[in-house]
Scaffold this active site. Structure first.
Site, PDB file in Angstrom:
ATOM      1  N   LYS A   1       9.000 -14.072   9.269  1.00  0.00           N
ATOM      2  CA  LYS A   1       8.522 -13.286  10.408  1.00  0.00           C
ATOM      3  C   LYS A   1       7.229 -13.917  10.908  1.00  0.00           C
ATOM      4  O   LYS A   1       6.417 -14.384  10.107  1.00  0.00           O
ATOM      5  CB  LYS A   1       8.269 -11.832  10.008  1.00  0.00           C
ATOM      6  CG  LYS A   1       7.683 -10.980  11.144  1.00  0.00           C
ATOM      7  CD  LYS A   1       7.701  -9.498  10.832  1.00  0.00           C
ATOM      8  CE  LYS A   1       6.563  -9.010   9.992  1.00  0.00           C
ATOM      9  NZ  LYS A   1       5.207  -9.284  10.537  1.00  0.00           N
TER      10      LYS A   1
ATOM     11  N   ASP B   1       6.630 -13.048   5.515  1.00  0.00           N
ATOM     12  CA  ASP B   1       5.682 -13.169   6.630  1.00  0.00           C
ATOM     13  C   ASP B   1       5.001 -14.523   6.564  1.00  0.00           C
ATOM     14  O   ASP B   1       4.536 -14.944   5.496  1.00  0.00           O
ATOM     15  CB  ASP B   1       4.597 -12.093   6.475  1.00  0.00           C
ATOM     16  CG  ASP B   1       4.488 -11.198   7.685  1.00  0.00           C
ATOM     17  OD1 ASP B   1       5.079 -11.513   8.738  1.00  0.00           O
ATOM     18  OD2 ASP B   1       3.803 -10.169   7.573  1.00  0.00           O
TER      19      ASP B   1
ATOM     20  N   GLU C   1       4.148 -13.557  14.275  1.00  0.00           N
ATOM     21  CA  GLU C   1       3.587 -12.677  15.305  1.00  0.00           C
ATOM     22  C   GLU C   1       3.397 -13.412  16.635  1.00  0.00           C
ATOM     23  O   GLU C   1       2.942 -14.560  16.641  1.00  0.00           O
ATOM     24  CB  GLU C   1       2.217 -12.150  14.850  1.00  0.00           C
ATOM     25  CG  GLU C   1       2.290 -11.292  13.592  1.00  0.00           C
ATOM     26  CD  GLU C   1       0.923 -10.786  13.150  1.00  0.00           C
ATOM     27  OE1 GLU C   1      -0.076 -11.012  13.865  1.00  0.00           O
ATOM     28  OE2 GLU C   1       0.875 -10.161  12.079  1.00  0.00           O
TER      29      GLU C   1
ATOM     30  N   GLU D   1       5.057  -3.026  16.762  1.00  0.00           N
ATOM     31  CA  GLU D   1       4.067  -2.230  16.024  1.00  0.00           C
ATOM     32  C   GLU D   1       3.095  -1.568  17.009  1.00  0.00           C
ATOM     33  O   GLU D   1       2.558  -2.236  17.906  1.00  0.00           O
ATOM     34  CB  GLU D   1       3.308  -3.139  15.046  1.00  0.00           C
ATOM     35  CG  GLU D   1       2.257  -2.385  14.237  1.00  0.00           C
ATOM     36  CD  GLU D   1       1.759  -3.151  13.011  1.00  0.00           C
ATOM     37  OE1 GLU D   1       2.215  -4.280  12.750  1.00  0.00           O
ATOM     38  OE2 GLU D   1       0.895  -2.578  12.315  1.00  0.00           O
TER      39      GLU D   1
ATOM     40  N   SER E   1       0.462  -7.840   4.935  1.00  0.00           N
ATOM     41  CA  SER E   1      -0.307  -6.658   4.520  1.00  0.00           C
ATOM     42  C   SER E   1      -0.651  -6.792   3.034  1.00  0.00           C
ATOM     43  O   SER E   1      -1.554  -6.114   2.532  1.00  0.00           O
ATOM     44  CB  SER E   1       0.507  -5.380   4.776  1.00  0.00           C
ATOM     45  OG  SER E   1       1.827  -5.522   4.308  1.00  0.00           O
TER      46      SER E   1
HETATM   47  O1  KIV Z   1       2.523  -7.289   6.986  1.00  0.00           O
HETATM   48  C1  KIV Z   1       3.207  -6.268   7.174  1.00  0.00           C
HETATM   49  O2  KIV Z   1       3.341  -5.393   6.311  1.00  0.00           O
HETATM   50  C2  KIV Z   1       3.854  -6.122   8.466  1.00  0.00           C
HETATM   51  C3  KIV Z   1       4.491  -4.812   8.776  1.00  0.00           C
HETATM   52  C4  KIV Z   1       3.444  -3.800   9.039  1.00  0.00           C
HETATM   53  C5  KIV Z   1       5.461  -4.913   9.884  1.00  0.00           C
HETATM   54  O3  KIV Z   1       3.832  -7.023   9.249  1.00  0.00           O
END
Ligand code: KIV
Length: 276
Positions: free
Chosen positions: A112, A83, A114, A180, A45
């Site tokens: 993390k 991420d 997806e 989500e 994000s």
């Molecule tokens: O990138 C992010 O902030 C996310 C969250 C919304 C879980 O993946």
């Protein structure tokens, strides 16, 4: 000593709800940690809320590493999760390289990613090589062009697929799973069927924990915050008011005063300016 994966598992076992928040730099990490947030996500994000892009897709691995490193430097106790950006984990060897950079260069404790399906083998490859992985299902922003920004898994077939995917992500070795934008009863059903913590965002109160985006809960976004967020403090408005005051005081000459200035002996200044 940072929060460990074992601590996280113990929180789920004890029924303790788990707060997680995004952070993108050292000061935000420091503030979140002072507030007692145990899990910090350097989410992609970042692309929208910090770097001004339309979607998460423009975030590069270099962006992710730079911001994750700042969050690690700004925190001491939180478990920091980085991420993996779009297409930096499309196959096992790319994923190992990308995760390696986040762990080695930025110092995060976990990554993390997806999806399920082909991503299950990627999760397994990372976990078996020592990289802790948090999964992410439901609305997966990196696929937003394909799936649209909307609540996912509303019909029986899609809901069943989501539960099966969640089980596959757990079997692959993920230590936690973000859900989500999925219906709350479905998220609770996933929580009941998995041993690992389920962290929801727009997935109802039945998850083991909640994650929110820093800017959404602090009133720092350009647009109205998403429906799943609550503004816990109008910090954006407070900053704009302070900056308006600053601008007016510079214009009027009210800032700076002697309190913000340094003195100099007249004789020293005269000597310095001789002939100039
Ligand atoms: O990138 C992010 O902030 C996310 C969250 C919304 C879980 O993946």
């Amino acid at each position: 000593m940072r929060i460990t994966l074992r601590d996280l598992a113990a929180m789920k076992a004890a029924g303790e709800r788990i707060p997680m928040l995004t952070a993108y730099d050292a000061p935000s990490a420091r503030m979140a940690e002072r507030a007692g947030v145990p899990l910090l996500l350097v989410g992609d994000s970042l692309g929208m809320v910090v770097l001004g892009h339309e979607t998460t897709l423009a975030v590069t691995l270099d962006d992710a590493v730079r911001h994750a490193a700042a969050v690690v430097r700004g925190s001491q106790r939180a478990l920091v999760i980085g991420d993996l950006p779009f297409l930096t984990y499309a196959d096992e060897s790319t994923a190992l390289h990308s995760a390696g950079r986040l762990l080695r260069e930025a110092g995060v404790q976990a990554v993390k990613l997806e999806g399920a399906g082909p991503m299950v083998a990627v999760i397994e490859a990372l976990v078996t090589r020592g990289v802790p992985v948090m999964g992410h299902l439901g609305f997966t922003p990196q696929s937003s062009h394909q799936i649209g920004v909307r609540v996912q898994a509303r019909d029986a077939a899609a809901a069943r697929r989501l539960v099966e995917d969640a089980l596959a992500v757990e079997r692959a070795g993920a230590f936690a799973l973000v859900l989500e934008l999925v219906p709350a009863p479905l998220a609770a059903a996933v929580r009941d069927r998995l041993r690992i913590p389920i962290i929801g965002i727009g997935a109802g109160a039945g998850c083991d924990g909640q994650v929110q985006v820093w800017h959404d809960i602090l009133g720092l976004g350009e647009d109205k915050p998403p429906r799943h967020a609550r503004v816990f403090g109008e910090i954006g408005a407070a900053i704009t008011a302070a900056l308006t005051d600053y601008t007016a005081q510079v214009r009027s000459g009210a800032f700076p005063t002697e309190a913000q200035s340094s003195k100099m002996d007249d004789a020293v200044l005269r000597e310095a300016l001789v002939g100039l």
